[in-house]
Enzyme design. Structure first.
Site, PDB file in Angstrom:
ATOM      1  N   SER A 147       0.837  -1.213   0.000  1.00  0.00           N
ATOM      2  CA  SER A 147       0.000   0.000   0.000  1.00  0.00           C
ATOM      3  C   SER A 147       0.862   1.249   0.000  1.00  0.00           C
ATOM      4  O   SER A 147       1.669   1.447  -0.893  1.00  0.00           O
ATOM      5  CB  SER A 147      -0.960  -0.029   1.190  1.00  0.00           C
ATOM      6  N   ASP A 299      -2.704   6.164  -3.962  1.00  0.00           N
ATOM      7  CA  ASP A 299      -1.511   5.519  -3.393  1.00  0.00           C
ATOM      8  C   ASP A 299      -0.961   4.469  -4.355  1.00  0.00           C
ATOM      9  O   ASP A 299      -1.549   4.204  -5.406  1.00  0.00           O
ATOM     10  CB  ASP A 299      -1.827   4.957  -2.006  1.00  0.00           C
ATOM     11  N   ASP A 301      -0.821   1.246  -4.761  1.00  0.00           N
ATOM     12  CA  ASP A 301      -1.604   0.127  -5.306  1.00  0.00           C
ATOM     13  C   ASP A 301      -3.014   0.548  -5.685  1.00  0.00           C
ATOM     14  O   ASP A 301      -3.842  -0.283  -6.033  1.00  0.00           O
ATOM     15  CB  ASP A 301      -1.625  -1.055  -4.329  1.00  0.00           C
ATOM     16  N   ASP A 303      -5.698   1.821  -4.102  1.00  0.00           N
ATOM     17  CA  ASP A 303      -6.949   1.566  -3.388  1.00  0.00           C
ATOM     18  C   ASP A 303      -7.394   2.772  -2.562  1.00  0.00           C
ATOM     19  O   ASP A 303      -8.562   2.894  -2.215  1.00  0.00           O
ATOM     20  CB  ASP A 303      -6.873   0.287  -2.533  1.00  0.00           C
TER      21      ASP A 303
END
Length: 572
Positions: A147, A299, A301, A303
């Site tokens: 993340s 961010d 990734d 999400d």
């Protein structure tokens, strides 16, 4: 040196481990007691968002062996869970250093265990992996990501058939199986015939579903009036979001060029976390140059998303996750009811540490607001557990939002499109995203939240966090800033205590190390150790009424003073 830790490290000098790993362990044994301890003092654990850790050698690090052991154990669990079936797994990875290589290791181990693997040929957003699990009818999914953690981190998130992350008791069953394995049980001998590389077919289906869930056809003629600045913060969203916005009909989209290219070192930011204002600094500057209506940053990734919009004076202001999700949820609910779709089965979702305004909002539409623990796996579980109900949308304070149930994790792709649609509609009506938020404060009450994260690294930090939670339980607050504590919710014991009467009731949410104090004035303080980072987090929520837009400034000052007082008394 701790002899137990030394013994664990020396076990990594066996032929089970490659020579490069053995050499690194030898260096730790010879030169670096602190790093040796940190690398071997425990096994990496599954937390709120899967397993995350610093990359390196050791049982407490992300490497081919810790992930290989996870995958070997998961392979055995899958085969036991689905006997006689041809088991299928989807795998994605983000922009982080070593993600591609580690994803290949994971694919190899699955294939070695005769499990069919669909591996993305290049980096993709985490929500696309969640989508792919259902789209490809897989039994399980894995994404390699940490993340928004610093560059030295990586991680491993596990998804199940419904596209949601693992939840108890399944996660503990899998962990127990993994713990029983020795490292020499890992089968790294890939069977290439079991590995299929995927990309454009899933991309097209995901993009189509994002457009169907996040865009509204009546706004088509107004999209040319909106200017958007977008930054992927060196992450995966650049593979999807520009295409989604373009296909939706947004032509005035400006990407921060310095942050366009995926890069696991995140060279232009201290932290690739859109929760932190500094991460959007370059995007904000570009937005001023382009006179943009909205700034969006995601961010690594993809999400989480951070949003900045124009206030009533035209100044760009950053919104927090609570503010964003309230406006998004109200927009979805309003659209849903305006089109006469409601049949009484609708619900929205949030978490126990997010703004209580979500519950107030739901009540105003006469829909249910389900609350879960921190982490979108719990919102995904709500959908899975209540198939006869219709999920409209939901979010959490940490900048995550999910539109509909076609993805079962927070999804910055569709949420980005939704945010742009809200700006478009508001602007066409002579309003704004910011004004919509203000209207909600006047209508439902002004709720303001604050989050303080105290970083406590390493072994000593973990002990300090543990002791802080013990102190809060054994010596509970009785009042704060002159407000009496009337209720204490302890999610570790699943008990809610009414302080005045001494009576308690059961909390119907799974156990977690969270403690929440409620005051007689509606203020709320929650303490929670992070499940993915070496932090303890304090969430403060206060509220008051505002009779008109003109009262909002004074009301906010009062709420800011309350928050400052609470922080001071807590020593934050």
């Amino acid at each position: 040196m701790n002899p137990e830790i030394t013994a664990k490290a020396e076990a990594w000098l066996s032929p089970t481990f490659d020579t490069t790993t053995q050499e690194e362990v030898k260096k730790l044994l010879a030169n670096n007691t602190e790093d040796l301890n940190e690398s071997f003092y425990k096994n990496l654990e599954f937390g709120t968002g899967g397993m995350r850790g610093i990359m390196g050698v050791g049982t407490n690090r992300i490497n081919k062996y810790t992930l290989g052991k996870n995958t070997q154990g998961l392979s055995e669990y899958l085969k036991k869970s689905f006997p006689g079936e041809s088991v299928k797994v989807a795998i994605a990875y983000d922009c982080r250093n070593n993600s591609k290589e580690l994803a290949q290791v994971v694919a190899d181990v699955f294939s070695a265990n005769d499990i069919n693997v669909f591996l993305f040929s290049d980096l993709r957003p985490t929500p696309e992996l969640s989508f792919a699990v259902k789209h490809l009818d897989c039994h399980c999914g894995i994404v390699l990501t940490a993340s928004h953690n610093p560059p030295e981190y990586n991680g491993y998130k596990v998804y199940w058939q419904d596209g949601g992350q693992l939840v108890p008791p399944q996660d503990s069953e899998i962990v127990a199986l993994i713990e029983q394995l020795d490292y020499n049980a890992i089968n790294f001998n890939a069977k290439k015939e079991h590995i299929t590389y995927i990309d454009t077919e899933v991309d097209a289906a995901f993009l189509k579903a994002s457009l169907e869930n996040g865009s509204f056809s009546e706004l088509a003629k107004h999209r040319d009036d909106v200017t958007i600045v977008f930054t992927p913060l060196h992450g995966t969203s650049v593979t999807v979001i520009p295409d989604v916005l373009e296909q939706a009909g947004y032509k005035n989209v400006h990407i921060v060029e310095e942050q366009r290219k995926p890069n696991g070192n995140f060279p232009t930011v201290k932290s690739p976390n859109p929760e932190e204002p500094e991460a959007l600094k370059m995007a904000m500057a570009l937005a001023e140059e382009k006179n943009a209506d909205i700034v969006i940053g995601t961010d690594p990734d993809c999400d989480r998303l951070g949003i900045a919009v124009r206030d009533n004076s035209g100044k760009l202001v950053l919104l927090n996750g609570n503010q964003t999700m309230v406006v998004m949820t109200d927009f979805l609910l309003d659209n849903y009811f305006e089109n006469n779709k409601a049949d009484g089965t609708e619900f929205i979702g949030s978490t126990i540490v997010s703004t209580p305004m979500m519950e107030v909002l739901a009540k105003s539409y006469d829909v249910e607001c389900k609350l879960g623990l921190t982490g979108f796996k719990w919102i995904a579980k709500m959908i899975k557990d209540h198939p006869s109900q219709y999920f409209i949308g939901g979010g959490e304070e940490s900048f995550g939002y999910m539109v509909g149930d076609f993805v079962r994790d927070k999804d910055a792709v569709t949420a980005t499109l939704l945010a742009c649609e809200i700006v478009t509609k508001a602007k066409s009506e002579g309003s704004s995203f910011y004004k919509k938020l203000q209207d909600l404060y006047v209508k439902h009450g002004f709720f303001k939240e604050d989050l303080t994260s105290l970083v406590k690294k390493g072994i000593s930090g973990a002990e300090e966090i543990k002791q802080t939670m013990i102190n809060l339980r054994e010596n509970p607050l009785t009042s704060i800033i002159g407000e009496r504590i009337v209720q204490i919710d302890d999610y570790a014991s699943s008990k809610s205590l009414k302080v005045n009467t001494g009576s308690s009731s059961d909390i119907e949410i799974p156990k977690s190390n969270v403690l929440i104090y409620h005051t007689d004035k509606g203020s709320r303080i929650a303490a929670r150790p992070s499940g993915t980072e070496p932090k303890i987090k304090f969430y403060i929520s206060v509220n008051d009424t505002a009779d008109s837009l003109a009262d909002l400034e004074d009301t906010e000052k009062k709420l800011d003073e309350k928050i400052a007082g609470i922080r001071k008394e807590l020593g934050l």
